[in-house]
Design an enzyme around this catalytic site. Structure first.
Site, PDB file in Angstrom:
ATOM      1  N   CYS A   1       0.817  -1.233   0.000  1.00 34.21           N
ATOM      2  CA  CYS A   1       0.000   0.000   0.000  1.00 34.21           C
ATOM      3  C   CYS A   1       0.845   1.275   0.000  1.00 34.21           C
ATOM      4  CB  CYS A   1      -0.938   0.002   1.200  1.00 34.21           C
ATOM      5  SG  CYS A   1      -2.050  -1.399   1.178  1.00 34.21           S
TER       6      CYS A   1
ATOM      7  N   HIS B   1      -3.089   7.270   3.272  1.00 32.00           N
ATOM      8  CA  HIS B   1      -3.548   6.005   2.700  1.00 32.00           C
ATOM      9  C   HIS B   1      -4.924   5.693   3.272  1.00 32.00           C
ATOM     10  CE1 HIS B   1      -3.926   1.971   1.439  1.00 32.00           C
ATOM     11  NE2 HIS B   1      -3.551   1.416   2.579  1.00 32.00           N
TER      12      HIS B   1
ATOM     13  N   ASN C   1     -10.137   0.170   0.544  1.00 32.90           N
ATOM     14  CA  ASN C   1      -8.676   0.233   0.471  1.00 32.90           C
ATOM     15  C   ASN C   1      -8.222  -0.344  -0.872  1.00 32.90           C
ATOM     16  OD1 ASN C   1      -5.925  -0.205   0.673  1.00 32.90           O
ATOM     17  ND2 ASN C   1      -5.997  -1.030   2.755  1.00 32.90           N
TER      18      ASN C   1
HETATM   19  N1  COA Z   1     -18.721  -7.980  10.436  1.00 31.08           N
HETATM   20  C1  COA Z   1     -19.143  -8.248  11.686  1.00 31.08           C
HETATM   21  N2  COA Z   1     -18.299  -8.622  12.670  1.00 31.08           N
HETATM   22  C2  COA Z   1     -16.980  -8.681  12.371  1.00 31.08           C
HETATM   23  C3  COA Z   1     -16.486  -8.398  11.081  1.00 31.08           C
HETATM   24  C4  COA Z   1     -17.427  -8.036  10.100  1.00 31.08           C
HETATM   25  N3  COA Z   1     -17.070  -7.742   8.841  1.00 31.08           N
HETATM   26  N4  COA Z   1     -15.159  -8.562  11.095  1.00 31.08           N
HETATM   27  C5  COA Z   1     -14.812  -8.937  12.332  1.00 31.08           C
HETATM   28  N5  COA Z   1     -15.919  -9.000  13.126  1.00 31.08           N
HETATM   29  C6  COA Z   1     -16.024  -9.372  14.516  1.00 31.08           C
HETATM   30  C7  COA Z   1     -14.845 -10.157  15.016  1.00 31.08           C
HETATM   31  O1  COA Z   1     -15.029 -11.538  14.725  1.00 31.08           O
HETATM   32  C8  COA Z   1     -14.893  -9.861  16.487  1.00 31.08           C
HETATM   33  O2  COA Z   1     -15.835 -10.708  17.086  1.00 31.08           O
HETATM   34  P1  COA Z   1     -15.543 -11.391  18.508  1.00 31.08           P
HETATM   35  O3  COA Z   1     -15.353 -10.234  19.465  1.00 31.08           O
HETATM   36  O4  COA Z   1     -16.760 -12.201  18.747  1.00 31.08           O
HETATM   37  O5  COA Z   1     -14.293 -12.173  18.301  1.00 31.08           O
HETATM   38  C9  COA Z   1     -15.428  -8.441  16.571  1.00 31.08           C
HETATM   39  O6  COA Z   1     -16.028  -8.178  15.296  1.00 31.08           O
HETATM   40  C10 COA Z   1     -14.389  -7.392  16.838  1.00 31.08           C
HETATM   41  O7  COA Z   1     -13.302  -7.617  15.979  1.00 31.08           O
HETATM   42  P2  COA Z   1     -12.033  -6.763  16.102  1.00 31.08           P
HETATM   43  O8  COA Z   1     -10.935  -7.441  15.330  1.00 31.08           O
HETATM   44  O9  COA Z   1     -11.777  -6.396  17.527  1.00 31.08           O
HETATM   45  O10 COA Z   1     -12.486  -5.427  15.353  1.00 31.08           O
HETATM   46  P3  COA Z   1     -11.650  -4.126  15.162  1.00 31.08           P
HETATM   47  O11 COA Z   1     -12.338  -3.027  15.869  1.00 31.08           O
HETATM   48  O12 COA Z   1     -10.184  -4.311  15.432  1.00 31.08           O
HETATM   49  O13 COA Z   1     -11.808  -3.863  13.611  1.00 31.08           O
HETATM   50  C11 COA Z   1     -10.624  -4.094  11.536  1.00 31.08           C
HETATM   51  C12 COA Z   1     -11.295  -4.829  12.698  1.00 31.08           C
HETATM   52  C13 COA Z   1     -10.060  -5.116  10.581  1.00 31.08           C
HETATM   53  C14 COA Z   1     -11.673  -3.239  10.844  1.00 31.08           C
HETATM   54  C15 COA Z   1      -9.519  -3.155  12.106  1.00 31.08           C
HETATM   55  O14 COA Z   1      -8.700  -3.872  12.992  1.00 31.08           O
HETATM   56  C16 COA Z   1      -8.673  -2.552  11.006  1.00 31.08           C
HETATM   57  O15 COA Z   1      -9.144  -1.846  10.142  1.00 31.08           O
HETATM   58  N6  COA Z   1      -7.344  -2.798  11.055  1.00 31.08           N
HETATM   59  C17 COA Z   1      -6.444  -2.301  10.011  1.00 31.08           C
HETATM   60  C18 COA Z   1      -6.539  -3.191   8.792  1.00 31.08           C
HETATM   61  C19 COA Z   1      -5.905  -2.565   7.579  1.00 31.08           C
HETATM   62  O16 COA Z   1      -6.008  -1.391   7.371  1.00 31.08           O
HETATM   63  N7  COA Z   1      -5.260  -3.390   6.746  1.00 31.08           N
HETATM   64  C20 COA Z   1      -4.636  -2.971   5.537  1.00 31.08           C
HETATM   65  C21 COA Z   1      -3.454  -2.136   5.820  1.00 31.08           C
HETATM   66  S1  COA Z   1      -2.711  -1.514   4.382  1.00 31.08           S
END
Ligand code: COA
Length: 329
Positions: A123, A256, A286
């Site tokens: 990215c 980004h 993204n």
């Molecule tokens: N829909 C509903 N629930 C979801 C879900 C979705 N699409 N994706 C995950 N969950 C659930 C998880 O299973 C988890 O459930 P649990 O508590 O029962 O285990 C809960 O939601 C919370 O998940 P969590 O991982 O704590 O969420 P988060 O607040 O960290 O958000 C991301 C997850 C991926 C959105 C976030 O971590 C993120 O954006 N990270 C950066 C990723 C990124 O930018 N990557 C590319 C970089 S270039």
């Protein structure tokens, strides 16, 4: 154990300016509601956790077509023709061809005849490509350089994994750069950290080696989130210090577009105004290295940029690789 190494840092008012932008998105808009039909998710969860409402996904078009279309628009915007380009850099993470490079295929379709190279800094690719272009221009090895970021992350995400497939979209954006003292500072850094975000390509079976295991895209969202915020805040302060500019002088921060909450946290750390952080993640998700140049193109064509505006760009991604720069529009 990961360790950071700064690869390149310079601030001599590098010999570079942007003279044209263009972008091309797939026609199919996949909304959060459409995803909730195939995954255990909802519009509400995705929108509040990421800021994404829809993403564009390649269906009938090809990545090459999008890349070529973005390049043509950028050339037209720069008032140049394909034959005027001395070097073509394509930032790409994945595409149908392992070889030849995607840049070669795009070059052929464009009717250009310059040397081409592909670059994979995930990215962060656009900022790495700007840095490479600046070095070529500084060394007088080229006059006009075409950078195209062409990405189709939809081909590597696991469409049954709700935590990753919801984040990404496909798209392409191109930028024409030439000689001119507009790049004020640029900083790249790479910290080897494979586990938080990786994808292994499926390769042919080698009879002299053991069969390799294949996993779809692996991501630890929480780790990436923290790494992104820390790196971006540090990179931005480094490039601003190098360029000897204050926050007051910055017109826009083009970050980004990975997650609206990541961008908001970075903005809060910097104590900056919301209107200085343009966003289009709600429409496209993204698109890997294409997010910043797509945003730049929208701002350019939307008349949001005026001569002399100081822009900060900051990107982060798999590697863990990051890059930031200050440039004058
Ligand atoms: N829909 C509903 N629930 C979801 C879900 C979705 N699409 N994706 C995950 N969950 C659930 C998880 O299973 C988890 O459930 P649990 O508590 O029962 O285990 C809960 O939601 C919370 O998940 P969590 O991982 O704590 O969420 P988060 O607040 O960290 O958000 C991301 C997850 C991926 C959105 C976030 O971590 C993120 O954006 N990270 C950066 C990723 C990124 O930018 N990557 C590319 C970089 S270039």
């Amino acid at each position: 154990m990961a360790s950071e190494r700064v690869l390149f840092l310079h601030s001599k008012n590098s010999f570079m300016k942007i003279i044209g932008t263009g972008s091309a998105l797939p026609s199919l808009a996949v909304t959060n509601d459409m995803l909730s039909e195939i995954l255990d998710t909802s519009h509400e969860w995705i929108a509040t956790r990421t800021g994404i409402s829809q993403r564009r996904i390649i269906s009938h078009e090809s990545l090459v077509e999008l890349g070529v279309s973005a390049c043509k628009k950028a050339l037209e915007n720069a008032k140049l023709e394909a034959k005027d380009i001395d070097f073509l850099i394509c930032s790409n993470t994945v595409n149908n061809y392992v070889t030849p490079a995607l840049s070669c295929i795009i070059q052929g379709e464009l009717g250009a005849n310059c040397p081409c190279i592909d670059l994979n800094s995930a990215c962060s690719g656009f900022v790495y490509a700007l840095d490479m272009a600046a070095a070529y221009l500084d060394a007088r090895k080229a006059k006009n350089i075409l950078i195209v970021c062409a990405e189709e992350p939809s081909k590597i995400v696991d469409w049954s994994a709700r935590d990753t497939s919801i984040l990404f979209g496909d798209g392409a954006a191109a930028t024409v750069v030439t000689q001119g003292k507009k790049l004020k500072s640029i900083h790249l850094s790479t910290t080897c950290a494979v586990e938080p975000l990786y994808y292994q390509r499926k390769l042919e079976f080698n009879p002299y080696n053991k069969k390799e295991e294949f996993k779809p895209l692996v991501m630890n969202g929480k780790d990436i989130y923290k790494m992104a915020v820390n790196a971006s805040v540090q990179d931005i302060s480094k490039v601003m210090k190098e360029a000897k500019v204050t926050q007051k002088e910055i017109s826009f921060y083009l970050l980004h577009q990975a997650n609206v909450r990541i961008m908001e946290t970075i903005r809060e750390y910097l104590g900056e105004k919301e209107e200085k952080f343009p966003k289009n993640i709600h429409k496209y998700g993204n698109t890997s290295s294409a997010t910043i140049p797509i945003l730049l193109d929208e701002m350019n064509r939307g008349g949001q940029l005026k001569d002399g505006d100081l822009l900060v760009m900051s990107a982060f991604g798999a590697g863990f690789s990051t890059g930031a720069c200050v440039l004058e529009w």
